[in-house]
Design an enzyme around this catalytic site. Structure first.
Site, mmCIF file in Angstrom:
data_model
loop_
_atom_site.group_PDB
_atom_site.id
_atom_site.type_symbol
_atom_site.label_atom_id
_atom_site.label_comp_id
_atom_site.label_asym_id
_atom_site.label_seq_id
_atom_site.Cartn_x
_atom_site.Cartn_y
_atom_site.Cartn_z
ATOM 1 N N ASP A 145 150.869 -3.868 12.898
ATOM 2 C CA ASP A 145 150.402 -5.256 12.806
ATOM 3 C C ASP A 145 150.508 -5.714 11.362
ATOM 4 O OD1 ASP A 145 149.726 -5.364 15.483
ATOM 5 O OD2 ASP A 145 147.598 -4.932 15.154
ATOM 6 N N ASP B 151 147.837 -1.175 10.499
ATOM 7 C CA ASP B 151 147.597 -2.582 10.179
ATOM 8 C C ASP B 151 147.788 -2.838 8.688
ATOM 9 O OD1 ASP B 151 146.182 -3.311 12.892
ATOM 10 O OD2 ASP B 151 145.152 -1.520 12.175
ATOM 11 N N ASP C 246 147.704 2.198 15.921
ATOM 12 C CA ASP C 246 148.725 1.410 15.237
ATOM 13 C C ASP C 246 148.475 1.494 13.735
ATOM 14 O OD1 ASP C 246 146.499 -0.105 14.670
ATOM 15 O OD2 ASP C 246 147.268 -1.966 15.494
HETATM 16 N N1 CTP Z 1 142.111 -7.868 14.548
HETATM 17 C C1 CTP Z 1 142.025 -9.231 14.501
HETATM 18 N N2 CTP Z 1 142.849 -9.997 15.285
HETATM 19 C C2 CTP Z 1 143.747 -9.405 16.126
HETATM 20 C C3 CTP Z 1 143.835 -8.010 16.180
HETATM 21 C C4 CTP Z 1 142.992 -7.264 15.381
HETATM 22 O O1 CTP Z 1 141.223 -9.759 13.745
HETATM 23 N N3 CTP Z 1 144.531 -10.169 16.872
HETATM 24 C C5 CTP Z 1 141.240 -7.072 13.699
HETATM 25 C C6 CTP Z 1 140.181 -6.454 14.553
HETATM 26 O O2 CTP Z 1 139.013 -7.222 14.464
HETATM 27 C C7 CTP Z 1 139.984 -5.107 13.955
HETATM 28 C C8 CTP Z 1 141.143 -4.868 13.017
HETATM 29 O O3 CTP Z 1 141.939 -6.024 13.097
HETATM 30 O O4 CTP Z 1 138.811 -5.123 13.230
HETATM 31 C C9 CTP Z 1 141.901 -3.646 13.395
HETATM 32 O O5 CTP Z 1 142.207 -3.691 14.772
HETATM 33 P P1 CTP Z 1 142.858 -2.495 15.582
HETATM 34 O O6 CTP Z 1 144.150 -2.122 14.976
HETATM 35 O O7 CTP Z 1 142.882 -2.916 16.999
HETATM 36 O O8 CTP Z 1 141.765 -1.344 15.484
HETATM 37 P P2 CTP Z 1 141.540 -0.179 14.437
HETATM 38 O O9 CTP Z 1 140.130 -0.272 14.000
HETATM 39 O O10 CTP Z 1 142.576 -0.208 13.376
HETATM 40 O O11 CTP Z 1 141.677 1.117 15.321
HETATM 41 P P3 CTP Z 1 143.021 1.901 15.723
HETATM 42 O O12 CTP Z 1 143.017 3.121 14.880
HETATM 43 O O13 CTP Z 1 142.853 2.215 17.170
HETATM 44 O O14 CTP Z 1 144.182 1.020 15.448
HETATM 45 MN MN MN Z 2 144.639 -0.351 13.860
HETATM 46 MN MN MN Z 3 145.910 -3.448 14.993
#
Ligand code: CTP
Ligand code: MN
Ligand code: MN
Length: 508
Positions: free
Chosen positions: A433, A344, A342
Protein backbone atom coordinates in the site's frame (compact mmCIF):
# COMPACT_ATOMS: atom_id res chain seq x y z
CA UNK A 1 0.07 -26.56 18.94
CA UNK A 2 -3.50 -25.72 19.77
CA UNK A 3 -3.34 -22.04 20.77
CA UNK A 4 -6.17 -22.59 23.20
CA UNK A 5 -4.38 -25.13 25.33
CA UNK A 6 -2.99 -23.78 28.56
CA UNK A 7 0.41 -25.43 28.19
CA UNK A 8 2.35 -22.42 29.45
CA UNK A 9 0.30 -22.28 32.63
CA UNK A 10 1.39 -25.71 33.80
CA UNK A 11 3.68 -25.60 36.84
CA UNK A 12 7.36 -25.30 36.05
CA UNK A 13 9.74 -28.06 36.90
CA UNK A 14 11.83 -27.30 39.95
CA UNK A 15 15.49 -26.85 39.12
CA UNK A 16 18.30 -27.54 41.59
CA UNK A 17 19.23 -24.44 43.56
CA UNK A 18 22.11 -22.45 42.17
CA UNK A 19 23.73 -20.19 44.67
CA UNK A 20 27.12 -19.54 43.07
CA UNK A 21 26.08 -16.50 41.07
CA UNK A 22 24.28 -14.87 43.96
CA UNK A 23 27.33 -13.44 45.68
CA UNK A 24 27.08 -9.75 46.52
CA UNK A 25 29.12 -7.20 44.58
CA UNK A 26 31.79 -5.24 46.35
CA UNK A 27 30.82 -1.61 47.03
CA UNK A 28 33.27 -0.20 44.45
CA UNK A 29 31.47 -2.10 41.66
CA UNK A 30 28.22 -0.33 42.45
CA UNK A 31 27.57 2.57 40.14
CA UNK A 32 24.06 3.47 41.21
CA UNK A 33 24.22 3.92 44.99
CA UNK A 34 20.66 5.01 45.73
CA UNK A 35 19.09 2.00 44.03
CA UNK A 36 18.73 -1.26 45.96
CA UNK A 37 17.14 -3.99 43.88
CA UNK A 38 15.56 -7.21 45.06
CA UNK A 39 14.48 -9.82 42.50
CA UNK A 40 11.56 -12.02 43.46
CA UNK A 41 12.20 -15.70 42.81
CA UNK A 42 8.53 -16.69 42.86
CA UNK A 43 7.37 -17.66 39.33
CA UNK A 44 10.73 -16.57 37.92
CA UNK A 45 12.78 -19.52 39.08
CA UNK A 46 16.23 -19.76 40.62
CA UNK A 47 18.24 -19.99 37.44
CA UNK A 48 16.73 -16.96 35.75
CA UNK A 49 16.96 -14.98 38.97
CA UNK A 50 20.65 -15.84 39.31
CA UNK A 51 21.25 -14.95 35.67
CA UNK A 52 19.53 -11.54 35.92
CA UNK A 53 21.27 -10.81 39.22
CA UNK A 54 24.64 -11.51 37.66
CA UNK A 55 23.90 -9.35 34.60
CA UNK A 56 22.60 -6.43 36.65
CA UNK A 57 25.57 -6.53 39.02
CA UNK A 58 27.98 -6.53 36.10
CA UNK A 59 26.34 -3.30 34.94
CA UNK A 60 26.88 -1.71 38.36
CA UNK A 61 23.49 -2.27 39.99
CA UNK A 62 23.19 -3.19 43.65
CA UNK A 63 21.12 -6.37 43.76
CA UNK A 64 20.43 -7.89 47.18
CA UNK A 65 20.01 -11.61 47.75
CA UNK A 66 17.71 -11.09 50.72
CA UNK A 67 14.79 -8.74 51.22
CA UNK A 68 15.61 -6.03 53.73
CA UNK A 69 14.26 -2.63 54.65
CA UNK A 70 16.93 -1.00 52.49
CA UNK A 71 15.43 -2.43 49.30
CA UNK A 72 14.05 0.34 47.07
CA UNK A 73 13.00 -1.64 43.96
CA UNK A 74 11.30 -5.05 43.94
CA UNK A 75 11.38 -6.71 40.54
CA UNK A 76 9.07 -9.62 39.65
CA UNK A 77 8.11 -11.67 36.63
CA UNK A 78 4.65 -13.06 35.82
CA UNK A 79 3.36 -11.70 39.13
CA UNK A 80 0.65 -9.09 39.51
CA UNK A 81 1.09 -6.26 41.96
CA UNK A 82 -1.37 -8.11 44.19
CA UNK A 83 0.78 -11.26 44.05
CA UNK A 84 3.85 -9.34 45.13
CA UNK A 85 1.98 -7.61 47.94
CA UNK A 86 0.66 -10.93 49.15
CA UNK A 87 4.17 -12.36 49.14
CA UNK A 88 5.47 -9.31 51.01
CA UNK A 89 2.81 -9.76 53.66
CA UNK A 90 4.07 -13.19 54.66
CA UNK A 91 7.69 -12.02 54.87
CA UNK A 92 8.78 -10.99 58.34
CA UNK A 93 10.61 -7.93 57.09
CA UNK A 94 8.94 -4.55 57.20
CA UNK A 95 10.07 -2.36 54.39
CA UNK A 96 10.26 1.03 56.04
CA UNK A 97 10.51 2.95 52.78
CA UNK A 98 8.08 2.46 49.90
CA UNK A 99 9.72 0.10 47.45
CA UNK A 100 8.69 0.30 43.81
CA UNK A 101 6.98 -2.84 42.52
CA UNK A 102 8.23 -3.42 39.01
CA UNK A 103 7.96 -5.85 36.20
CA UNK A 104 11.17 -7.57 35.12
CA UNK A 105 11.00 -5.62 31.83
CA UNK A 106 12.22 -2.55 33.75
CA UNK A 107 15.35 -4.36 34.98
CA UNK A 108 16.00 -5.82 31.52
CA UNK A 109 15.78 -2.34 30.00
CA UNK A 110 18.13 -1.01 32.70
CA UNK A 111 20.63 -3.76 31.95
CA UNK A 112 20.36 -3.01 28.24
CA UNK A 113 20.87 0.72 28.80
CA UNK A 114 23.66 0.17 31.35
CA UNK A 115 21.91 2.62 33.68
CA UNK A 116 18.58 3.03 35.46
CA UNK A 117 15.80 3.83 32.99
CA UNK A 118 12.70 5.81 33.82
CA UNK A 119 9.90 3.80 35.44
CA UNK A 120 6.67 4.20 33.52
CA UNK A 121 3.19 2.73 33.71
CA UNK A 122 4.19 -0.27 31.64
CA UNK A 123 6.81 -1.24 34.25
CA UNK A 124 4.80 -0.60 37.37
CA UNK A 125 2.91 -3.59 38.66
CA UNK A 126 -0.80 -3.20 38.91
CA UNK A 127 -2.52 -3.64 42.23
CA UNK A 128 -6.03 -4.81 41.58
CA UNK A 129 -7.35 -4.83 45.11
CA UNK A 130 -7.47 -2.38 47.95
CA UNK A 131 -4.90 -3.51 50.51
CA UNK A 132 -5.52 -0.69 52.95
CA UNK A 133 -8.15 -2.84 54.67
CA UNK A 134 -7.54 -2.28 58.41
CA UNK A 135 -9.22 -5.56 59.43
CA UNK A 136 -6.47 -7.37 57.57
CA UNK A 137 -4.25 -9.17 60.11
CA UNK A 138 -0.55 -9.70 59.58
CA UNK A 139 2.19 -7.22 58.90
CA UNK A 140 1.32 -3.94 57.21
CA UNK A 141 2.67 -3.57 53.75
CA UNK A 142 4.02 -0.34 52.36
CA UNK A 143 1.42 1.83 50.67
CA UNK A 144 1.75 1.27 46.95
CA UNK A 145 0.44 3.66 44.34
CA UNK A 146 -2.43 1.99 42.55
CA UNK A 147 -1.85 2.27 38.82
CA UNK A 148 -5.22 2.47 37.15
CA UNK A 149 -5.46 0.91 33.71
CA UNK A 150 -7.18 3.18 31.21
CA UNK A 151 -10.14 2.01 29.14
CA UNK A 152 -8.44 3.70 26.15
CA UNK A 153 -5.70 1.81 24.29
CA UNK A 154 -3.99 5.16 23.60
CA UNK A 155 -3.31 5.51 27.34
CA UNK A 156 -1.72 2.08 27.59
CA UNK A 157 1.58 0.76 26.28
CA UNK A 158 1.05 -2.41 24.29
CA UNK A 159 4.19 -4.11 23.04
CA UNK A 160 4.29 -7.35 21.06
CA UNK A 161 5.27 -9.09 24.30
CA UNK A 162 1.82 -10.53 25.02
CA UNK A 163 1.60 -12.33 28.37
CA UNK A 164 -2.01 -13.36 27.78
CA UNK A 165 -2.02 -14.86 24.32
CA UNK A 166 -4.15 -17.79 25.38
CA UNK A 167 -6.95 -15.31 26.19
CA UNK A 168 -6.30 -12.78 23.42
CA UNK A 169 -6.31 -15.49 20.72
CA UNK A 170 -9.73 -16.55 21.98
CA UNK A 171 -11.14 -12.99 21.95
CA UNK A 172 -9.62 -12.24 18.54
CA UNK A 173 -11.46 -15.26 17.12
CA UNK A 174 -14.73 -14.28 18.79
CA UNK A 175 -14.38 -10.69 17.53
CA UNK A 176 -13.71 -11.91 13.99
CA UNK A 177 -16.75 -14.17 14.13
CA UNK A 178 -18.91 -11.19 15.18
CA UNK A 179 -17.44 -9.16 12.34
CA UNK A 180 -18.42 -11.94 9.90
CA UNK A 181 -21.93 -11.86 11.35
CA UNK A 182 -21.96 -8.04 11.29
CA UNK A 183 -22.63 -7.92 15.01
CA UNK A 184 -20.71 -4.73 15.63
CA UNK A 185 -21.37 -4.27 19.35
CA UNK A 186 -20.11 -7.73 20.32
CA UNK A 187 -17.20 -7.32 17.94
CA UNK A 188 -16.11 -4.14 19.74
CA UNK A 189 -16.59 -5.79 23.15
CA UNK A 190 -14.28 -8.69 22.25
CA UNK A 191 -11.73 -6.48 20.51
CA UNK A 192 -11.49 -4.17 23.53
CA UNK A 193 -11.07 -7.17 25.83
CA UNK A 194 -8.28 -8.61 23.66
CA UNK A 195 -6.70 -5.18 23.44
CA UNK A 196 -6.57 -4.49 27.21
CA UNK A 197 -5.26 -8.00 27.92
CA UNK A 198 -2.43 -7.48 25.40
CA UNK A 199 -1.25 -4.48 27.43
CA UNK A 200 -0.92 -6.27 30.78
CA UNK A 201 2.62 -6.78 32.11
CA UNK A 202 1.63 -10.11 33.70
CA UNK A 203 -0.24 -13.31 32.85
CA UNK A 204 -3.73 -13.73 34.24
CA UNK A 205 -3.73 -16.92 36.26
CA UNK A 206 -6.79 -16.48 38.44
CA UNK A 207 -9.96 -14.38 38.34
CA UNK A 208 -8.53 -12.26 41.13
CA UNK A 209 -6.03 -10.90 38.59
CA UNK A 210 -8.85 -9.47 36.46
CA UNK A 211 -10.09 -7.16 39.23
CA UNK A 212 -9.73 -3.50 38.40
CA UNK A 213 -9.06 -4.11 34.70
CA UNK A 214 -11.44 -2.14 32.44
CA UNK A 215 -13.22 -3.50 29.32
CA UNK A 216 -13.88 -6.88 30.92
CA UNK A 217 -17.65 -7.29 31.22
CA UNK A 218 -19.42 -10.33 32.66
CA UNK A 219 -19.56 -12.13 29.30
CA UNK A 220 -15.82 -11.65 28.79
CA UNK A 221 -15.01 -12.65 32.37
CA UNK A 222 -17.04 -15.83 31.94
CA UNK A 223 -14.86 -16.80 28.99
CA UNK A 224 -11.66 -15.97 30.88
CA UNK A 225 -12.83 -18.12 33.78
CA UNK A 226 -13.61 -21.04 31.50
CA UNK A 227 -10.16 -20.84 29.90
CA UNK A 228 -8.48 -20.69 33.32
CA UNK A 229 -10.43 -23.75 34.46
CA UNK A 230 -10.58 -25.92 31.33
CA UNK A 231 -7.73 -24.59 29.22
CA UNK A 232 -10.14 -23.66 26.44
CA UNK A 233 -13.40 -21.90 25.73
CA UNK A 234 -16.35 -23.94 24.46
CA UNK A 235 -17.64 -20.88 22.59
CA UNK A 236 -14.36 -20.44 20.72
CA UNK A 237 -14.29 -24.14 19.93
CA UNK A 238 -17.81 -23.90 18.50
CA UNK A 239 -16.83 -20.87 16.36
CA UNK A 240 -13.75 -22.66 14.98
CA UNK A 241 -15.99 -25.56 13.96
CA UNK A 242 -18.71 -23.31 12.54
CA UNK A 243 -19.22 -23.60 8.78
CA UNK A 244 -19.97 -19.92 8.28
CA UNK A 245 -16.87 -18.85 10.22
CA UNK A 246 -14.64 -21.28 8.32
CA UNK A 247 -16.04 -20.21 4.93
CA UNK A 248 -15.77 -16.48 5.66
CA UNK A 249 -12.23 -16.93 6.95
CA UNK A 250 -11.32 -18.72 3.73
CA UNK A 251 -13.12 -16.35 1.33
CA UNK A 252 -11.82 -13.14 2.95
CA UNK A 253 -8.28 -14.50 2.68
CA UNK A 254 -8.53 -13.73 -1.05
CA UNK A 255 -7.34 -10.19 -1.94
CA UNK A 256 -10.40 -8.22 -3.06
CA UNK A 257 -12.96 -10.34 -1.22
CA UNK A 258 -14.81 -8.66 1.65
CA UNK A 259 -17.84 -9.45 3.74
CA UNK A 260 -20.38 -8.82 0.96
CA UNK A 261 -18.81 -11.22 -1.52
CA UNK A 262 -18.21 -13.85 1.18
CA UNK A 263 -21.87 -13.64 2.18
CA UNK A 264 -22.94 -14.11 -1.44
CA UNK A 265 -20.69 -17.12 -2.02
CA UNK A 266 -21.70 -18.67 1.30
CA UNK A 267 -25.40 -18.30 0.48
CA UNK A 268 -24.81 -19.84 -2.93
CA UNK A 269 -23.55 -22.89 -1.08
CA UNK A 270 -19.81 -22.58 -1.77
CA UNK A 271 -17.47 -23.86 0.93
CA UNK A 272 -14.11 -24.14 -0.85
CA UNK A 273 -12.07 -21.78 -3.03
CA UNK A 274 -11.61 -24.37 -5.79
CA UNK A 275 -15.41 -24.64 -6.19
CA UNK A 276 -15.69 -20.82 -6.32
CA UNK A 277 -12.90 -20.54 -8.89
CA UNK A 278 -14.36 -23.13 -11.20
CA UNK A 279 -17.90 -21.73 -11.12
CA UNK A 280 -18.55 -20.33 -14.60
CA UNK A 281 -21.50 -18.12 -13.64
CA UNK A 282 -19.48 -16.04 -11.14
CA UNK A 283 -17.99 -12.73 -12.23
CA UNK A 284 -14.78 -11.69 -10.44
CA UNK A 285 -13.42 -8.16 -10.13
CA UNK A 286 -9.94 -7.44 -11.45
CA UNK A 287 -8.76 -7.34 -7.83
CA UNK A 288 -10.24 -10.78 -7.08
CA UNK A 289 -8.75 -12.25 -10.23
CA UNK A 290 -5.33 -11.07 -9.07
CA UNK A 291 -6.17 -12.39 -5.61
CA UNK A 292 -6.77 -15.89 -6.98
CA UNK A 293 -3.81 -15.76 -9.36
CA UNK A 294 -1.28 -14.98 -6.59
CA UNK A 295 -3.20 -16.60 -3.76
CA UNK A 296 -0.42 -18.84 -2.39
CA UNK A 297 2.12 -16.01 -2.23
CA UNK A 298 -0.33 -13.54 -0.72
CA UNK A 299 -1.52 -15.81 2.11
CA UNK A 300 2.05 -16.66 3.07
CA UNK A 301 2.97 -13.64 5.17
CA UNK A 302 5.50 -10.95 4.29
CA UNK A 303 8.70 -11.19 6.33
CA UNK A 304 10.69 -8.19 7.52
CA UNK A 305 13.51 -9.04 5.08
CA UNK A 306 11.01 -9.00 2.20
CA UNK A 307 9.52 -5.72 3.47
CA UNK A 308 13.02 -4.15 3.62
CA UNK A 309 13.74 -5.32 0.06
CA UNK A 310 10.47 -3.74 -1.14
CA UNK A 311 11.34 -0.58 0.79
CA UNK A 312 14.63 -0.17 -1.13
CA UNK A 313 12.75 -0.47 -4.44
CA UNK A 314 10.00 1.96 -3.37
CA UNK A 315 12.57 4.57 -2.34
CA UNK A 316 14.55 4.10 -5.56
CA UNK A 317 11.44 4.67 -7.67
CA UNK A 318 10.06 7.59 -5.64
CA UNK A 319 13.42 9.39 -5.54
CA UNK A 320 13.76 9.08 -9.30
CA UNK A 321 10.92 11.61 -9.55
CA UNK A 322 10.93 13.47 -6.21
CA UNK A 323 14.46 13.38 -4.76
CA UNK A 324 13.44 15.22 -1.57
CA UNK A 325 10.56 12.89 -0.72
CA UNK A 326 10.29 11.13 2.65
CA UNK A 327 9.33 7.48 2.35
CA UNK A 328 8.32 5.84 5.64
CA UNK A 329 7.32 2.23 6.20
CA UNK A 330 4.14 2.35 8.31
CA UNK A 331 1.54 -0.25 9.38
CA UNK A 332 2.48 -3.33 11.36
CA UNK A 333 6.17 -3.24 10.43
CA UNK A 334 6.55 0.22 11.96
CA UNK A 335 5.02 -1.23 15.13
CA UNK A 336 7.85 -3.78 15.17
CA UNK A 337 5.96 -6.79 13.82
CA UNK A 338 8.13 -9.50 12.27
CA UNK A 339 5.42 -10.50 9.76
CA UNK A 340 2.68 -8.65 7.91
CA UNK A 341 -0.05 -9.29 5.37
CA UNK A 342 1.28 -6.37 3.31
CA UNK A 343 3.84 -3.55 3.44
CA UNK A 344 2.55 0.02 3.93
CA UNK A 345 4.40 3.19 2.94
CA UNK A 346 3.69 6.87 3.49
CA UNK A 347 5.22 9.26 0.97
CA UNK A 348 5.45 13.02 1.35
CA UNK A 349 7.59 15.70 -0.21
CA UNK A 350 8.34 19.12 1.32
CA UNK A 351 9.40 20.87 -1.88
CA UNK A 352 7.08 19.65 -4.58
CA UNK A 353 4.21 21.49 -6.21
CA UNK A 354 0.69 20.08 -5.99
CA UNK A 355 0.67 18.64 -9.49
CA UNK A 356 4.10 17.01 -9.09
CA UNK A 357 2.78 15.43 -5.94
CA UNK A 358 -0.40 14.32 -7.69
CA UNK A 359 1.50 12.63 -10.54
CA UNK A 360 4.07 10.75 -8.49
CA UNK A 361 2.23 7.47 -7.83
CA UNK A 362 1.22 7.12 -11.50
CA UNK A 363 4.83 7.75 -12.56
CA UNK A 364 6.06 5.09 -10.13
CA UNK A 365 3.45 2.63 -11.49
CA UNK A 366 4.56 3.32 -15.09
CA UNK A 367 8.21 2.79 -14.17
CA UNK A 368 7.54 -0.51 -12.38
CA UNK A 369 5.27 -1.71 -15.16
CA UNK A 370 8.09 -1.08 -17.66
CA UNK A 371 10.51 -2.97 -15.40
CA UNK A 372 8.07 -5.87 -15.00
CA UNK A 373 7.78 -5.37 -11.24
CA UNK A 374 4.02 -4.87 -11.11
CA UNK A 375 1.41 -7.64 -11.01
CA UNK A 376 -1.64 -5.49 -10.19
CA UNK A 377 -2.44 -1.95 -9.11
CA UNK A 378 -5.41 0.19 -8.22
CA UNK A 379 -4.71 3.90 -7.95
CA UNK A 380 -7.29 5.83 -5.93
CA UNK A 381 -7.32 9.58 -6.53
CA UNK A 382 -7.35 11.99 -3.62
CA UNK A 383 -10.68 13.36 -2.40
CA UNK A 384 -8.91 15.57 0.08
CA UNK A 385 -10.23 19.09 0.64
CA UNK A 386 -8.25 21.42 2.82
CA UNK A 387 -11.12 22.79 4.89
CA UNK A 388 -12.97 19.57 5.54
CA UNK A 389 -13.59 18.87 9.22
CA UNK A 390 -12.00 15.64 10.48
CA UNK A 391 -14.30 12.67 10.29
CA UNK A 392 -16.23 11.70 13.41
CA UNK A 393 -16.23 8.04 12.49
CA UNK A 394 -13.42 6.14 14.22
CA UNK A 395 -12.80 3.80 11.31
CA UNK A 396 -13.47 6.17 8.40
CA UNK A 397 -11.13 5.86 5.42
CA UNK A 398 -8.96 8.80 4.59
CA UNK A 399 -8.97 11.04 1.52
CA UNK A 400 -5.33 10.86 0.44
CA UNK A 401 -4.26 9.58 -2.94
CA UNK A 402 -3.20 5.95 -2.56
CA UNK A 403 -2.31 2.86 -4.46
CA UNK A 404 -3.14 -0.74 -3.53
CA UNK A 405 -0.84 -3.00 -5.51
CA UNK A 406 0.76 -6.39 -5.87
CA UNK A 407 4.50 -6.15 -6.29
CA UNK A 408 6.65 -8.74 -8.03
CA UNK A 409 9.66 -9.03 -5.75
CA UNK A 410 12.63 -10.63 -7.54
CA UNK A 411 14.54 -13.17 -5.45
CA UNK A 412 17.90 -11.50 -6.11
CA UNK A 413 16.70 -8.39 -4.24
CA UNK A 414 16.83 -10.35 -0.97
CA UNK A 415 19.99 -10.46 1.12
CA UNK A 416 19.21 -13.76 2.76
CA UNK A 417 17.26 -16.86 1.83
CA UNK A 418 13.67 -16.82 2.97
CA UNK A 419 12.09 -19.90 4.54
CA UNK A 420 8.80 -19.29 2.69
CA UNK A 421 10.47 -19.36 -0.76
CA UNK A 422 10.29 -22.64 -2.62
CA UNK A 423 13.30 -24.03 -4.46
CA UNK A 424 13.55 -22.57 -7.96
CA UNK A 425 11.14 -19.71 -7.34
CA UNK A 426 12.51 -16.47 -8.81
CA UNK A 427 9.94 -13.99 -7.46
CA UNK A 428 7.17 -13.56 -4.89
CA UNK A 429 3.93 -11.58 -5.09
CA UNK A 430 3.72 -9.06 -2.24
CA UNK A 431 0.86 -6.74 -1.31
CA UNK A 432 1.96 -3.13 -0.98
CA UNK A 433 0.00 0.00 0.00
CA UNK A 434 1.36 3.42 -0.96
CA UNK A 435 -0.14 6.64 0.42
CA UNK A 436 0.79 10.13 -0.73
CA UNK A 437 0.01 13.02 1.61
CA UNK A 438 0.57 16.79 1.61
CA UNK A 439 3.70 17.62 3.61
CA UNK A 440 1.87 19.57 6.32
CA UNK A 441 -0.39 16.55 6.99
CA UNK A 442 2.41 14.02 7.40
CA UNK A 443 2.22 13.69 11.19
CA UNK A 444 -1.52 12.91 11.09
CA UNK A 445 -1.13 10.53 8.16
CA UNK A 446 1.77 8.72 9.82
CA UNK A 447 -0.15 8.33 13.07
CA UNK A 448 -3.18 7.00 11.20
CA UNK A 449 -1.26 4.61 8.96
CA UNK A 450 0.77 3.18 11.84
CA UNK A 451 -2.51 1.80 12.91
CA UNK A 452 -3.87 -1.01 15.04
CA UNK A 453 -6.79 -0.73 17.43
CA UNK A 454 -4.72 1.98 19.14
CA UNK A 455 -5.60 4.43 16.40
CA UNK A 456 -9.36 3.97 16.82
CA UNK A 457 -9.10 4.54 20.55
CA UNK A 458 -7.06 7.67 19.98
CA UNK A 459 -9.96 9.09 17.98
CA UNK A 460 -12.47 7.92 20.57
CA UNK A 461 -10.36 9.55 23.29
CA UNK A 462 -10.12 12.81 21.32
CA UNK A 463 -13.90 12.94 20.89
CA UNK A 464 -15.02 11.90 24.36
CA UNK A 465 -12.27 13.26 26.60
CA UNK A 466 -11.01 16.36 24.75
CA UNK A 467 -13.89 17.60 22.58
CA UNK A 468 -11.57 17.34 19.61
CA UNK A 469 -11.89 15.50 16.31
CA UNK A 470 -8.90 13.53 15.04
CA UNK A 471 -8.50 11.66 11.77
CA UNK A 472 -5.71 10.82 9.30
CA UNK A 473 -5.62 14.45 8.04
CA UNK A 474 -6.08 16.82 10.95
CA UNK A 475 -6.96 17.57 14.56
CA UNK A 476 -9.81 19.98 15.23
CA UNK A 477 -10.50 21.60 18.58
CA UNK A 478 -14.29 22.01 18.85
CA UNK A 479 -14.10 24.31 21.87
CA UNK A 480 -11.63 26.75 20.31
CA UNK A 481 -12.96 26.08 16.81
CA UNK A 482 -9.48 25.80 15.32
CA UNK A 483 -7.35 23.21 13.58
CA UNK A 484 -4.29 22.28 15.65
CA UNK A 485 -1.11 22.01 13.61
CA UNK A 486 1.49 19.30 14.19
CA UNK A 487 4.93 18.59 12.75
CA UNK A 488 5.33 15.26 14.51
CA UNK A 489 3.35 12.51 16.21
CA UNK A 490 4.69 13.76 19.56
CA UNK A 491 2.95 17.10 18.99
CA UNK A 492 -0.38 15.39 18.30
CA UNK A 493 -0.14 13.45 21.57
CA UNK A 494 0.74 16.70 23.35
CA UNK A 495 -2.31 18.50 21.86
CA UNK A 496 -4.45 15.65 23.16
CA UNK A 497 -2.87 15.84 26.62
CA UNK A 498 -1.48 12.31 26.31
CA UNK A 499 1.91 10.82 27.13
CA UNK A 500 3.73 9.90 23.95
CA UNK A 501 3.42 6.23 23.04
CA UNK A 502 6.10 4.83 20.72
CA UNK A 503 4.97 2.95 17.58
CA UNK A 504 6.12 -0.41 19.02
CA UNK A 505 3.94 0.25 22.07
CA UNK A 506 0.84 0.62 19.88
CA UNK A 507 0.17 -3.07 19.23
CA UNK A 508 -3.26 -2.88 20.82
N1 CTP B 1 -5.54 2.18 6.57
C1 CTP B 1 -6.29 3.27 6.21
N2 CTP B 1 -7.04 3.24 5.06
C2 CTP B 1 -7.05 2.13 4.28
C3 CTP B 1 -6.29 1.01 4.64
C4 CTP B 1 -5.55 1.07 5.80
O1 CTP B 1 -6.27 4.27 6.92
N3 CTP B 1 -7.78 2.13 3.17
C5 CTP B 1 -4.74 2.24 7.78
C6 CTP B 1 -5.40 1.39 8.82
O2 CTP B 1 -6.15 2.22 9.67
C7 CTP B 1 -4.27 0.76 9.54
C8 CTP B 1 -3.03 0.99 8.70
O3 CTP B 1 -3.47 1.70 7.57
O4 CTP B 1 -4.12 1.41 10.75
C9 CTP B 1 -2.39 -0.30 8.33
O5 CTP B 1 -3.37 -1.17 7.79
P1 CTP B 1 -3.11 -2.69 7.44
O6 CTP B 1 -2.01 -2.80 6.46
O7 CTP B 1 -4.41 -3.26 7.04
O8 CTP B 1 -2.76 -3.35 8.85
P2 CTP B 1 -1.39 -3.56 9.61
O9 CTP B 1 -1.58 -3.00 10.97
O10 CTP B 1 -0.25 -3.03 8.82
O11 CTP B 1 -1.30 -5.12 9.75
P3 CTP B 1 -0.72 -6.18 8.69
O12 CTP B 1 0.59 -6.59 9.23
O13 CTP B 1 -1.71 -7.30 8.70
O14 CTP B 1 -0.61 -5.51 7.37
MN1 MN C 1 -0.01 -3.54 6.77
MN1 MN D 1 -2.17 -2.06 4.39
Amino acid sequence: MDPLRMSHLSPRKKRPRQTGALTASSPQDIKFQDLVVFILEKKMGTTRRAFLTELARRKGFRVENELSDSVTHIVAENNTGSDVLEWLQVQKIQASSQPELLDVSWLIECIGAGKPVEMTGKHQLVVGRDYSDSTNPGPKTPPIAVQKISQYACQRRTTLNNFNQIFTDAFDILAENCEFRENEDSCVTFMRAASVLKSLPFTIISMKDTEGIPCLGSKVKGIIEEIIEDGESSEVKAVLNDERYQSFKLFTSVFGVGLKTSEKWFRMGFRTLSKVRSEKSLKFTRMQQAGFLYYEDLVSCVTRAEAEAVSVLVKEAVWAFLPDAFVTMTGGFRRGKKMGHDVDFLITSPGSAEDEEQQLLQKVMNLWEKKGLLLYYDLVESTFEKLRLPSRKVDALDHFQKCFLIFKLPRQRLDSDQPSWQEGKTWKAIRVDLVMCPYERRAFALLGWTGSRFERDLRRYATHEQKMILDNHALYDKTKRIFLKAESEEEIFAHLGLDYIEPWERNA
